[in-house]
Enzyme design. Structure first.
Site, PDB file in Angstrom:
ATOM      1  N   LEU A  47      11.118   1.227   7.028  1.00 25.35           N
ATOM      2  CA  LEU A  47      10.505   1.674   5.790  1.00 25.35           C
ATOM      3  C   LEU A  47      11.311   2.876   5.283  1.00 25.35           C
ATOM      4  O   LEU A  47      11.660   3.757   6.068  1.00 25.35           O
ATOM      5  CB  LEU A  47       9.052   2.093   6.017  1.00 25.35           C
ATOM      6  CG  LEU A  47       8.365   2.484   4.708  1.00 25.35           C
ATOM      7  CD1 LEU A  47       8.030   1.242   3.896  1.00 25.35           C
ATOM      8  CD2 LEU A  47       7.120   3.302   4.952  1.00 25.35           C
TER       9      LEU A  47
ATOM     10  N   ARG B 251       8.114   3.950  -4.902  1.00 22.41           N
ATOM     11  CA  ARG B 251       8.226   3.005  -3.786  1.00 22.41           C
ATOM     12  C   ARG B 251       7.205   1.875  -3.928  1.00 22.41           C
ATOM     13  O   ARG B 251       7.490   0.720  -3.598  1.00 22.41           O
ATOM     14  CB  ARG B 251       8.046   3.719  -2.448  1.00 22.41           C
ATOM     15  CG  ARG B 251       8.265   2.765  -1.264  1.00 22.41           C
ATOM     16  CD  ARG B 251       8.261   3.462   0.071  1.00 22.41           C
ATOM     17  NE  ARG B 251       6.996   4.103   0.340  1.00 22.41           N
ATOM     18  CZ  ARG B 251       6.783   4.936   1.369  1.00 22.41           C
ATOM     19  NH1 ARG B 251       7.759   5.211   2.220  1.00 22.41           N
ATOM     20  NH2 ARG B 251       5.604   5.483   1.559  1.00 22.41           N
TER      21      ARG B 251
ATOM     22  N   LYS C 240       6.421  -1.818   1.903  1.00 20.43           N
ATOM     23  CA  LYS C 240       5.225  -1.209   2.512  1.00 20.43           C
ATOM     24  C   LYS C 240       4.092  -2.226   2.396  1.00 20.43           C
ATOM     25  O   LYS C 240       3.183  -2.114   1.569  1.00 20.43           O
ATOM     26  CB  LYS C 240       4.890   0.132   1.856  1.00 20.43           C
ATOM     27  CG  LYS C 240       4.077   1.023   2.784  1.00 20.43           C
ATOM     28  CD  LYS C 240       4.249   2.484   2.459  1.00 20.43           C
ATOM     29  CE  LYS C 240       3.331   3.391   3.243  1.00 20.43           C
ATOM     30  NZ  LYS C 240       3.462   3.314   4.695  1.00 20.43           N
TER      31      LYS C 240
ATOM     32  N   GLU D 189      12.385   2.680  14.099  1.00 21.95           N
ATOM     33  CA  GLU D 189      11.455   3.706  13.614  1.00 21.95           C
ATOM     34  C   GLU D 189      10.197   3.679  14.480  1.00 21.95           C
ATOM     35  O   GLU D 189      10.105   2.904  15.434  1.00 21.95           O
ATOM     36  CB  GLU D 189      11.115   3.472  12.138  1.00 21.95           C
ATOM     37  CG  GLU D 189      10.468   2.136  11.858  1.00 21.95           C
ATOM     38  CD  GLU D 189      10.160   1.918  10.370  1.00 21.95           C
ATOM     39  OE1 GLU D 189       9.977   2.903   9.633  1.00 21.95           O
ATOM     40  OE2 GLU D 189      10.082   0.741   9.963  1.00 21.95           O
TER      41      GLU D 189
ATOM     42  N   ARG E  33      -8.793 -19.502  -1.423  1.00 14.10           N
ATOM     43  CA  ARG E  33      -7.735 -19.414  -0.407  1.00 14.10           C
ATOM     44  C   ARG E  33      -6.761 -20.590  -0.483  1.00 14.10           C
ATOM     45  O   ARG E  33      -7.170 -21.756  -0.431  1.00 14.10           O
ATOM     46  CB  ARG E  33      -8.347 -19.350   1.000  1.00 14.10           C
ATOM     47  CG  ARG E  33      -7.298 -19.125   2.082  1.00 14.10           C
ATOM     48  CD  ARG E  33      -7.910 -19.053   3.470  1.00 14.10           C
ATOM     49  NE  ARG E  33      -6.878 -18.764   4.454  1.00 14.10           N
ATOM     50  CZ  ARG E  33      -6.063 -19.689   4.979  1.00 14.10           C
ATOM     51  NH1 ARG E  33      -6.180 -20.954   4.622  1.00 14.10           N
ATOM     52  NH2 ARG E  33      -5.144 -19.342   5.862  1.00 14.10           N
TER      53      ARG E  33
ATOM     54  N   TYR F 236       0.827  -1.213   0.000  1.00 11.34           N
ATOM     55  CA  TYR F 236       0.000   0.000   0.000  1.00 11.34           C
ATOM     56  C   TYR F 236       0.854   1.252   0.000  1.00 11.34           C
ATOM     57  O   TYR F 236       2.071   1.187   0.193  1.00 11.34           O
ATOM     58  CB  TYR F 236      -0.935   0.002   1.211  1.00 11.34           C
ATOM     59  CG  TYR F 236      -0.267   0.360   2.530  1.00 11.34           C
ATOM     60  CD1 TYR F 236       0.551  -0.550   3.195  1.00 11.34           C
ATOM     61  CD2 TYR F 236      -0.440   1.615   3.107  1.00 11.34           C
ATOM     62  CE1 TYR F 236       1.163  -0.215   4.387  1.00 11.34           C
ATOM     63  CE2 TYR F 236       0.172   1.952   4.311  1.00 11.34           C
ATOM     64  CZ  TYR F 236       0.974   1.030   4.949  1.00 11.34           C
ATOM     65  OH  TYR F 236       1.587   1.364   6.125  1.00 11.34           O
TER      66      TYR F 236
HETATM   67  N1  PDD Z   1       3.099   5.153   7.270  1.00  9.87           N
HETATM   68  N2  PDD Z   1       7.730   3.879   8.856  1.00  9.87           N
HETATM   69  C1  PDD Z   1       6.578   3.202   8.871  1.00  9.87           C
HETATM   70  C2  PDD Z   1       6.528   1.881   9.551  1.00  9.87           C
HETATM   71  C3  PDD Z   1       5.426   3.738   8.255  1.00  9.87           C
HETATM   72  O1  PDD Z   1       4.269   3.044   8.255  1.00  9.87           O
HETATM   73  C4  PDD Z   1       5.503   5.017   7.639  1.00  9.87           C
HETATM   74  C5  PDD Z   1       4.331   5.653   6.965  1.00  9.87           C
HETATM   75  C6  PDD Z   1       6.739   5.697   7.661  1.00  9.87           C
HETATM   76  C7  PDD Z   1       6.922   7.039   7.016  1.00  9.87           C
HETATM   77  O2  PDD Z   1       6.921   6.906   5.616  1.00  9.87           O
HETATM   78  P1  PDD Z   1       6.449   8.090   4.660  1.00  9.87           P
HETATM   79  O3  PDD Z   1       7.293   9.284   4.991  1.00  9.87           O
HETATM   80  O4  PDD Z   1       6.731   7.572   3.307  1.00  9.87           O
HETATM   81  O5  PDD Z   1       4.993   8.339   4.953  1.00  9.87           O
HETATM   82  C8  PDD Z   1       7.829   5.093   8.268  1.00  9.87           C
HETATM   83  C9  PDD Z   1       1.910   5.596   6.586  1.00  9.87           C
HETATM   84  C10 PDD Z   1       1.748   7.074   6.589  1.00  9.87           C
HETATM   85  C11 PDD Z   1       0.706   4.829   7.110  1.00  9.87           C
HETATM   86  O6  PDD Z   1       0.865   3.630   7.285  1.00  9.87           O
HETATM   87  O7  PDD Z   1      -0.352   5.406   7.304  1.00  9.87           O
END
Ligand code: PDD
Length: 298
Positions: free
Chosen positions: A207, A55, A151, A183, A103, A36
């Site tokens: 990420l 990405r 992601k 993170e 499934r 996603y």
């Molecule tokens: N999440 N690390 C993780 C685990 C994340 O899920 C996200 C973003 C980030 C920051 O990535 P970016 O700058 O590309 O948004 C880092 C999104 C916003 C979400 O899951 O809603």
């Protein structure tokens, strides 16, 4: 549900957010088998769209997921969805599952992938408060898998740990893996120590945040030295500034971890964080706002 709440796209058509259109056998539903992206829209225009699409392609490649459509088509679809809503400040979520098929853990190679999307108006007040006043967080063991750069839809550890933070009365948690700060549950983390910006290297344990990458560029502009290096919870606790970076919240200071005050310098005018926040808003204005003067300084 009202169209002012947003719209959805699934199985090739635009639908109301609450319309039941996804079959039980969608692999995203049963296995979390998919990827996603979340994109922020300012002044009706998506911010850093190319970077998010790139990405998305990398995540798909990493898990061997067929995209089935050119990126330009996806880009067009996002613009069409935005046009339909007419939202100025919005959040676009899109995901690609490995398709709709009976499934089975193993997947047939010829199943078309399934794209779905939502566009919702952005309610920024809470995030604005976090950016201005800071967030209280806890440390939590990083219980995730080894492909955190993907992601992926598999967000169970992130969901569990986020909820644990909320239950503990704070805003979020910062993951720690074997003595290393990785993170946040949905953000990247950085510290500033003696004027140097330090953040976990973009390897498989985090990420590769689009906001993080943009911030690294802005730091060059500011002349702030950068070290993409691992750091410990102890380093974070004694850092001058601590902050999170993400598409949704942007850049927000962390002011307390596990009940201990941290990084209070970040709140001062002229801190690395405050200068970055200003530059980030200027970038948004440059990229999205018809009139730059209107958008800066929020
Ligand atoms: N999440 N690390 C993780 C685990 C994340 O899920 C996200 C973003 C980030 C920051 O990535 P970016 O700058 O590309 O948004 C880092 C999104 C916003 C979400 O899951 O809603």
């Amino acid at each position: 549900m009202n169209s002012t709440d947003g719209i959805a796209y699934a199985r090739g058509r635009f639908v109301n957010l609450d319309e039941p259109v996804i079959p039980v056998d969608d692999r995203a539903h049963q296995f979390g088998d998919g990827i996603y992206e979340v994109i922020r829209v300012y002044h009706g225009r998506p911010f850093l769209l190319d970077e998010h699409l790139a990405r998305f392609e990398r995540s798909a490649a990493a898990i061997g997921l067929r995209l089935d459509r050119p990126m330009d088509e996806l880009r067009e679809l996002i613009f069409t969805a935005l046009d339909r809503t007419g939202f100025s400040d919005a959040q676009v979520y899109f995901q690609l599952s490995r398709g709709i098929v009976k499934r089975d853990h193993a997947y047939p190679a010829d199943t078309p992938s399934h794209l779905s999307m939502t566009v919702r108006p952005m309610v920024d007040a809470r995030f604005h408060a976090a950016r201005t006043n800071g967030q209280r967080v806890i440390f939590a063991e990083d219980i995730r898998w080894k492909y955190c750069y993907v992601k992926s839809l598999n967000l169970l550890p992130n969901v569990m740990v986020k909820q644990r933070a909320l239950d503990a009365g704070v805003a979020d948690a910062i993951f720690v893996s074997n003595g290393v700060v990785t993170e946040g549950t949905s953000s990247n983390v950085a510290i500033v120590v003696d004027g140097v910006f330090v953040t976990h290297p973009a390897d498989e344990r985090i990420l590769h945040g689009i906001t993080r990458a943009k911030v690294l560029g802005l730091l060059l502009q500011l002349g702030v030295p950068v070290r993409e290096e691992k750091f410990s919870p102890a380093d974070l606790l004694k850092a001058d500034e601590v902050f999170t970076m993400s598409t949704v919240v942007e850049l927000a200071p962390v002011i307390e971890v596990d009940g201990q005050p941290v990084g209070l310098q970040a709140l001062r005018e002229g801190s690395v964080l405050r200068r970055l926040q200003r530059l980030y808003r200027e970038e948004i204005a440059r990229a999205c706002a018809p009139d730059v003067a209107d958008a800066v300084g929020e």
